[in-house]
Design a protein around this motif. Structure first.
Motif, PDB file in Angstrom:
ATOM      1  N   THR A   9      59.270 -55.896 -60.923  1.00  0.00           N
ATOM      2  CA  THR A   9      59.515 -57.279 -60.491  1.00  0.00           C
ATOM      3  C   THR A   9      60.149 -57.320 -59.104  1.00  0.00           C
ATOM      4  O   THR A   9      59.749 -58.117 -58.246  1.00  0.00           O
ATOM      5  CB  THR A   9      60.411 -58.003 -61.513  1.00  0.00           C
ATOM      6  N   LYS A  10      61.137 -56.446 -58.865  1.00  0.00           N
ATOM      7  CA  LYS A  10      61.792 -56.405 -57.551  1.00  0.00           C
ATOM      8  C   LYS A  10      60.812 -55.900 -56.495  1.00  0.00           C
ATOM      9  O   LYS A  10      60.800 -56.380 -55.358  1.00  0.00           O
ATOM     10  CB  LYS A  10      63.020 -55.490 -57.621  1.00  0.00           C
ATOM     11  N   TYR A  11      59.956 -54.942 -56.881  1.00  0.00           N
ATOM     12  CA  TYR A  11      58.933 -54.433 -55.960  1.00  0.00           C
ATOM     13  C   TYR A  11      58.011 -55.560 -55.481  1.00  0.00           C
ATOM     14  O   TYR A  11      57.643 -55.614 -54.298  1.00  0.00           O
ATOM     15  CB  TYR A  11      58.131 -53.323 -56.656  1.00  0.00           C
ATOM     16  N   LYS A  41      56.076 -58.709 -50.868  1.00  0.00           N
ATOM     17  CA  LYS A  41      55.824 -59.947 -50.120  1.00  0.00           C
ATOM     18  C   LYS A  41      56.464 -59.882 -48.742  1.00  0.00           C
ATOM     19  O   LYS A  41      55.861 -60.295 -47.734  1.00  0.00           O
ATOM     20  CB  LYS A  41      56.364 -61.150 -50.890  1.00  0.00           C
ATOM     21  N   ASP A  42      57.688 -59.341 -48.688  1.00  0.00           N
ATOM     22  CA  ASP A  42      58.376 -59.197 -47.392  1.00  0.00           C
ATOM     23  C   ASP A  42      57.606 -58.241 -46.487  1.00  0.00           C
ATOM     24  O   ASP A  42      57.473 -58.484 -45.281  1.00  0.00           O
ATOM     25  CB  ASP A  42      59.801 -58.669 -47.604  1.00  0.00           C
ATOM     26  N   SER A  51      53.027 -60.340 -39.210  1.00  0.00           N
ATOM     27  CA  SER A  51      53.705 -60.646 -37.949  1.00  0.00           C
ATOM     28  C   SER A  51      53.394 -59.578 -36.896  1.00  0.00           C
ATOM     29  O   SER A  51      53.069 -59.898 -35.742  1.00  0.00           O
ATOM     30  CB  SER A  51      55.215 -60.733 -38.184  1.00  0.00           C
ATOM     31  N   SER A  52      53.465 -58.302 -37.313  1.00  0.00           N
ATOM     32  CA  SER A  52      53.157 -57.204 -36.375  1.00  0.00           C
ATOM     33  C   SER A  52      51.696 -57.246 -35.945  1.00  0.00           C
ATOM     34  O   SER A  52      51.374 -57.012 -34.770  1.00  0.00           O
ATOM     35  CB  SER A  52      53.461 -55.849 -37.035  1.00  0.00           C
TER      36      SER A  52
END
Length: 636
Positions: A246-248, A253-254, A261-262
């Motif tokens: 779940t944290k992954y 997403k980040d 962006s890159s």
């Protein structure tokens, strides 16, 4: 501990992995994730040297013991359940044989001062110490506890393995791996054939295990409970996160935002550079600068974006035909297979619009009752269907019922009627079967593809009742989420047989627990059910005691001699005190056994064989006390 160094694997000239490097450390709890076809199973095969490498190497120290559970395997036959499980202790058997051989040598030798004799004695001591460390005296108790944790009953231990389904044989293989206590577990979809109770037992065992664990699973809750590190395989690369599943997903997403962006910044820079080159290409005064910019572009390493695969199952079930307020009703319904009673005189009413779950240990009758409702099995008792009840069914082995020689398109075309036939390509497209896939034979499809095809068949006509038996077994997490959404939107009635807790959560509002040939209704969510579910042995005992006392109180009030009546009351009071004391002992013993079970579920707590001996002693004391309690109640 295990190192994968710059590995590359290709199939048909296309790289599945390239330049992949990562390490499995001694206490890692890793979830190996990625889209279907990303190479998760292949990665485990690489570690096990079952898949060759085109580049790179895998480094595994000689003393590292690996316990590998593949998703599909050929299971041995010729032994009983317990005998096959005991083969896990072959190392112990080998040590015992060597000790016996040394004992025979020692008994025949008289050269007590020689170097060779001292060498034998030293070896004997080493082997004896190792045997003690491996708890050799309690191996049968260890085997029985592990088998029970994975859902076997005591009565199953002497059954031939040839009588068991593939799912139950997989449990035996898993038990053998656990009993070998490997340094690293490699588990490919270990929960596919486990029920909820066995999954929770395995969860508890693995998260407390002192060694490393690498798991491939589509069970989100299982991954969250066990793993603390997630390794994602995507587009031939890996991304390593120190987080559970779940944290992954949040961290991923980040990462995607940063990549986008890159990528955007790089595209902007490329365009500016190309514009500069185009503007000053023919100006001699700018020739050096132009050449410099051209070289910059040539050296530029393009940024890849690991876009999410947006192709998933997108569909809605057809609107359910209007049915009666009662969809299914049964009274005193029983089902036996020869002399084996599976369901015993159950009552059950299913109302229109209900979404319910059948849960319980494998073999308790969940799928049997589903097949009774489908009229596939005979039964005794009463079974009625409401007005206009039309049933759509997805079987646990639905993918095996498909005709292998047919194509994907023929599978639907042969059963479709009316206007729906004009929509078959659209339906198949919604289930990820593109134009190049619809002419594939069913025989060449993967398990997940066959599961999707079987689900697609349910869209060919509207049903007022859907009976789905383990529909998520071969679906990845994205597909499960889409299916769950479709079922939430479905306006008919649903019976779900499933062990997938995350899938059931929020989808069903009533749980039907199958246990001891009976069915018990719980008006709650799956997690509320699991939280409140406890063994009610003492509660049942108390109820039985009250019932017996009430019978005594209701004895006819015919005239009795005063002293005789007093003596009876004194005897009753004495027996009641003994019963109360016995129940107190039973409660203490059950509490100790429960604490010991929890203690034994953590492998780090097991340091010597005495804990197993104490466990057996507690079970014997409880058995004796229960017999004493029954005798006292009979006397009362």
């Amino acid at each position: 501990m295990i190192s994968l160094n710059n590995i590359r694997v290709e199939f048909s000239g296309i790289d599945l992995f390239k330049n992949i490097t990562f390490e499995i450390k001694p206490k890692d709890k890793i979830g190996l994730v990625g889209d279907n076809g990303a190479g998760k199973t292949t990665m485990l095969k690489v570690i096990m040297n079952e898949q060759g490498l085109h580049e790179g190497n895998v480094s595994i120290p000689k003393d590292v013991k690996i316990g590998y559970l593949p998703q599909h395997a050929i299971y041995p036959e010729g032994k009983t359940v317990l005998q096959e499980t005991m083969t896990a202790f072959q190392e112990i058997k080998n040590i015992e044989n060597e000790i016996e051989n040394i004992n025979n040598q020692i008994s025949e030798r008289t050269d007590y001062e020689s170097d060779s004799y001292l060498k034998i004695i030293t070896r004997f001591t080493e082997l004896s110490d190792k045997l003690n460390m491996l708890d050799s005296a309690t191996i049968e108790a260890q085997a029985e506890l592990t088998l029970k944790g994975l859902g076997f009953e005591q009565s199953d231990f002497e059954r031939p393995t040839s009588e068991l389904s593939g799912g139950w044989r997989m449990r035996i293989e898993l038990a053998k791996i656990i009993l070998r206590r490997p340094n690293v577990f490699l588990l490919d979809e270990p929960t596919n054939h486990l029920d909820i109770e066995s999954i929770e037992w395995l969860e508890n065992y693995l998260k407390n295990y002192s060694g490393a664990v690498v798991i491939i699973s589509h069970d989100r809750k299982f991954l969250d409970s066990v793993t603390t590190r997630t390794v994602e395989i995507s587009r031939g690369k890996i991304y390593d996160y120190k987080a559970n599943y779940t944290k992954y997903k949040e961290l991923r997403k980040d990462r995607m935002k940063q990549q986008i962006s890159s990528f955007d910044n790089q595209q902007k820079k490329i365009k500016e550079t190309e514009d500069f080159i185009e503007r000053f290409r023919y100006k001699a005064s700018k020739a050096n600068q132009v050449q410099s910019r051209v070289k910059q572009l040539e050296k530029l390493k393009n940024i890849d974006i690991d876009f999410d695969d947006k192709s998933s199952i997108h569909f809605r079930f057809p609107p359910a035909p209007r049915a009666g307020s009662i969809v299914v009703e049964m009274r005193d319904l029983s089902k036996s297979y020869d002399d084996n009673l599976v369901i015993d005189e159950i009552d059950f009413i299913l109302e229109r619009g209900e979404k319910i779950a059948f849960v319980g240990r494998n073999g308790e009758g969940k799928s049997t009752l589903a097949k009774v409702i489908l009229k596939e099995l005979d039964y005794t008792g009463n079974l009625k269907f409401g007005h206009n009840t039309q049933i759509g069914y997805y079987a646990q082995n639905q993918d095996e019922t498909l005709e292998m020689h047919k194509t994907v398109f023929q599978t639907l075309d042969d059963v479709a009627v009316g206007d729906i036939r004009t929509k078959l390509r659209s339906i198949l497209g919604a289930f990820l079967f593109g134009n190049k896939d619809i002419d594939k034979k069913v025989s060449v499809l993967s398990g997940g593809e066959r599961a999707r095809l079987a689900l697609a068949k349910l869209l060919l006509q509207p049903y007022s009742l859907l009976v789905l038996d383990e529909p998520t077994n071969h679906l990845d997490m994205k597909s499960k989420d889409i299916l769950k959404t479709a079922l939430l939107q479905y306006d008919g009635t649903i019976i779900l047989v499933s062990h997938d807790r995350d899938f059931l959560d929020g989808l069903t509002e009533t749980i039907y627990e199958f246990r001891n040939k009976k069915v018990k209704q719980h008006k709650c969510s799956i997690y509320e059910f699991l939280k409140k579910k406890k063994l009610a042995t003492l509660k049942d005992i108390e109820q039985k005691k009250k019932s017996e006392i009430k019978k005594v109180e209701n004895v006819s009030n015919t005239k009795q001699d005063y002293f005789q009546k007093k003596e009876k009351q004194r005897q009753i009071a004495k027996i009641e005190r003994k019963i109360a004391k016995s129940e107190e002992n039973i409660e203490k013993l059950e509490q100790k056994i429960e604490e010991t079970n929890d203690f034994l579920s953590n492998p780090e707590n097991i340091t010597d064989e005495s804990v197993y001996l104490d466990y057996d002693k507690l079970k014997k004391e409880l058995e004796d006390e229960m017999a004493n309690w029954e005798n006292l109640n009979e006397e009362l």
